[in-house]
Write an enzyme that holds these catalytic residues in place. Structure first.
Site, mmCIF file in Angstrom:
data_model
loop_
_atom_site.group_PDB
_atom_site.id
_atom_site.type_symbol
_atom_site.label_atom_id
_atom_site.label_comp_id
_atom_site.label_asym_id
_atom_site.label_seq_id
_atom_site.Cartn_x
_atom_site.Cartn_y
_atom_site.Cartn_z
ATOM 1 N N GLY A 209 -4.617 2.312 -7.655
ATOM 2 C CA GLY A 209 -3.173 2.387 -7.860
ATOM 3 C C GLY A 209 -2.882 2.851 -9.275
ATOM 4 N N CYS B 195 -11.205 0.800 -7.972
ATOM 5 C CA CYS B 195 -10.424 1.115 -9.164
ATOM 6 C C CYS B 195 -9.421 0.003 -9.491
ATOM 7 C CB CYS B 195 -9.750 2.473 -8.956
ATOM 8 S SG CYS B 195 -9.249 3.233 -10.471
ATOM 9 N N TYR B 196 -8.122 0.211 -9.306
ATOM 10 C CA TYR B 196 -7.181 -0.877 -9.589
ATOM 11 C C TYR B 196 -7.530 -2.117 -8.752
ATOM 12 C CZ TYR B 196 -2.980 -3.688 -9.961
ATOM 13 O OH TYR B 196 -2.117 -4.731 -10.179
ATOM 14 N N HIS C 109 -13.840 6.369 -7.323
ATOM 15 C CA HIS C 109 -13.243 6.553 -5.991
ATOM 16 C C HIS C 109 -14.283 7.094 -5.002
ATOM 17 C CE1 HIS C 109 -9.027 5.740 -6.959
ATOM 18 N NE2 HIS C 109 -9.335 6.195 -8.160
ATOM 19 N N GLU D 275 -13.907 7.478 -1.952
ATOM 20 C CA GLU D 275 -13.255 8.150 -0.819
ATOM 21 C C GLU D 275 -12.995 9.638 -1.050
ATOM 22 O OE1 GLU D 275 -12.005 6.012 -2.908
ATOM 23 O OE2 GLU D 275 -9.867 6.290 -3.311
ATOM 24 N N SER E 70 7.316 20.536 22.288
ATOM 25 C CA SER E 70 7.651 21.634 21.386
ATOM 26 C C SER E 70 6.557 22.689 21.390
ATOM 27 C CB SER E 70 7.807 21.093 19.967
ATOM 28 O OG SER E 70 6.532 20.715 19.469
ATOM 29 N N GLY E 71 5.402 22.309 21.957
ATOM 30 C CA GLY E 71 4.276 23.241 21.899
ATOM 31 C C GLY E 71 3.388 22.950 20.706
ATOM 32 N N ASP F 231 1.172 17.503 18.454
ATOM 33 C CA ASP F 231 1.522 16.101 18.696
ATOM 34 C C ASP F 231 2.260 15.893 20.022
ATOM 35 O OD1 ASP F 231 0.569 16.167 16.164
ATOM 36 O OD2 ASP F 231 2.497 15.833 15.188
ATOM 37 N N SER F 232 3.294 16.712 20.252
ATOM 38 C CA SER F 232 4.043 16.504 21.492
ATOM 39 C C SER F 232 3.206 16.925 22.701
ATOM 40 C CB SER F 232 5.391 17.228 21.460
ATOM 41 O OG SER F 232 5.218 18.622 21.454
ATOM 42 N N LYS G 117 -3.690 13.127 12.104
ATOM 43 C CA LYS G 117 -3.650 14.433 12.762
ATOM 44 C C LYS G 117 -5.015 14.874 13.322
ATOM 45 C CE LYS G 117 -0.836 18.067 13.244
ATOM 46 N NZ LYS G 117 0.589 17.940 13.561
#
Ligand code: XMP
Length: 517
Positions: free
Chosen positions: A58, A85-86, A174, A176, A228-229, A232-233, A373
């Site tokens: 953070g 870290c933090y 970090h 990650e 929507s194409g 996600d949808s 995603k």
């Protein structure tokens, strides 16, 4: 509860820009995790029942007056804790060690030397050097009682530490981020060696469980879903179709602001799903009429949002009573992260069907709300959706309207569509389409002078925007090779009527945004 959710890691967010990245790294190892604010209530933490806890980094110093503090009870759960870290400084401060203010912030690559290769550094050699990414202001002067040093660097003798009895770990760097090349190995050691998680969070198990849940939730009801194409949808619709078949109706509203041939293409793909109740509403003229003479970006967005609701609602009514509305909301939209202005501010206001449930009194179904995603893409592949659709770049709800600066007319839409196809083709040809976050054309509201043959021209400018990003919260302009940019420019100027100049957008986000409006 299904077995894939038994193995949960809790990530408490202290506001680091990398918190989502921690979650993604954990999920990549097939372990389920959730991000919650640093001050999550201890009773809620207990109910969540994590196999391990990760305290994120953070921007604060532990000495700041309003330094974020987690509930102390999180260290008494009896499960392993990894402070990054933090998060590490919180551990030290809370458990009686000493963190000192450093004069200079240590930022960038650093080298640590491994002193103990048990647990977290299993598989590393003692005395070996590892490159890590540091980003912290304070240094550790004394570890709390019971802690041992695992690794140190020139600038900070304590770069990693452990309390073997309580299985509390801290790293000052970090693990990650990609700049810590062996970071994933360290995280894997924490998850599998320390927390004893099993890699059971797979998209196959997600699909199986979700289909079962959807069947139970929907029962005899009916669901409508806006298609929507986009990825996600589409994935939402296909999951629902698998689960409840004919109880689902999908509506694709062609607002006239889609890419070239997009509506037809989406219809074609979804006709392949046997028995899917699919409706195309051609509302292009309706939208264009409402957007006539509108140039203000916010007004455009509002009108598009409002008219979408009008059209969608009308069609839904025609189709008969539905009890549920399905939406492709993703995890980044629902994380109550402290990284961005507190809990409520993070929920994106620009989700394109966000206003619907209030108006239509429908219950929301959001089967993807736990996924990132890339996980949604994996689900798409699992469901046999075509790869071209699954790998599609994000496309904004208001469509090309936010990429045509100034007035929207048929002619200007045609110019942008033609340029957009060229950008897409050339970026694909160069093998960049799936590497970059987004690549598209923008039509500017200015004309410039040019010369074609012996003639002076006075025509439109197209801006090309290509960005690299992990989550669209921040982005940088892509260093697309000059040859590719050259090919895009040549083709647009030579073949798109009404354009005599192409420019490349070299702004990063922030302070710019990805879209121009
Ligand atoms: P900005 O322009 O805010 O965009 O940097 C961040 C990401 O969001 C997409 N975007 C939208 N998506 N409805 C959407 O569904 C919208 O109104 C909208 N506006 C921007 C944008 O394409 C980028 O990926």
């Amino acid at each position: 509860m299904n077995s894939i959710y038994k193995q949960k890691i809790l990530i408490l967010d202290f506001g680091s820009q990398y918190t989502q990245l921690i979650a993604r790294r954990v999920r990549e190892t097939k372990v389920y995790c959730e991000i919650h604010p640093f001050n999550m209530d201890i009773e809620k933490i207990k109910a969540f029942s994590p196999k391990g806890v990760i305290l994120s980094g953070g921007p604060s110093s532990i000495y700041d007056e309003d330094a974020p503090m987690a509930e102390q009870g999180v260290l008494d759960l009896g499960v392993p804790v990894l402070g990054i870290c933090y998060g590490m400084q919180f551990l030290i401060h809370t458990l009686g060690g000493v963190v000192a203010r450093a004069v200079d912030r240590e930022y960038g690559n650093a080298t640590i030397i491994i002193e103990n290769n048990k647990d977290l550094f299993h598989g590393f050699g003692i005395g070996t050097e590892e490159t890590v990414w540091m980003s912290h202001g304070d240094r550790i002067d004394r570890v709390p009682e019971g802690f041992e040093v695992l690794a140190g660097s020139k600038n900070s003798p304590v770069s990693a530490m452990v309390d073997p009895a309580r299985r509390h770990f801290g790293v000052q760097f970090h693990p990650e981020v990609a700049h810590t090349p062996e970071g994933t190995k360290i995280l894997r050691n924490f998850l599998f060696r320390v927390c004893h998680c099993e890699p059971s969070w797979t998209m196959t198990s997600f699909v199986r469980r979700t289909i079962q849940n959807l069947r139970e939730t929907v029962g005899d009801g009916r669901v409508i879903c806006g298609l929507s194409g986009g990825v996600d949808s589409s994935v939402t619709a296909v999951l629902l179709h698998r689960a409840i078949g004919s109880k689902l109706s999908c509506i694709l509203v062609d607002n006239g602001l889609l890419r070239k041939g997009e509506a037809a293409e989406v219809m074609e793909i979804f006709r392949g799903y046997m028995g899917m109740d699919l409706h195309l509403v051609d509302a292009s003229q309706h939208f264009l009429d409402h957007l006539k003479d509108v140039t203000d970006p916010e007004k455009k967005r509002k009108i598009i949002g409002r008219e979408f609701i009008t059209i969608f609602e009308k069609k839904a009514e025609e189709l008969g009573k539905a009890k549920f509305l399905a939406q492709g909301t993703l995890y980044p939209d629902v994380i109550e992260s402290v990284s961005f202005k507190g809990p409520d501010a993070t929920i994106k206001s620009h989700h394109n069907v966000g206003g619907l449930p209030k108006v239509m009194k429908l219950e929301l179904i959001e089967p993807l709300r736990e996924l990132f995603k890339d996980e949604v893409r994996e689900v798409g592949i699992e469901l046999d959706l075509p790869k071209e659709l699954v790998m599609r770049q994000p496309f904004p709800g208001p469509g090309l309207a936010v990429r045509i600066l100034g007035e929207l007319t048929d002619e200007r839409l045609e110019i942008l569509r033609s340029a957009d196809v060229i950008v897409e083709e050339e970026i694909k040809k160069a093998g960049l389409y799936e590497k970059v976050w987004q690549s598209f054309a923008v039509l500017l509201p200015v004309k410039t002078v040019g010369v074609m043959g012996d003639e002076r021209t006075y025509e439109n400018v197209i801006a090309v925007r290509v960005v690299d990003s992990l989550d669209a919260m921040t982005a940088d302009w892509s260093r697309v090779p000059y040859e590719v940019l050259g090919a895009i420019s040549n083709r647009i100027i030579n073949s798109v009527n009404g354009v005599n100049r192409v420019v490349y957008d070299i702004s990063s986000k922030p302070p710019s945004t990805i879209e121009w409006e």
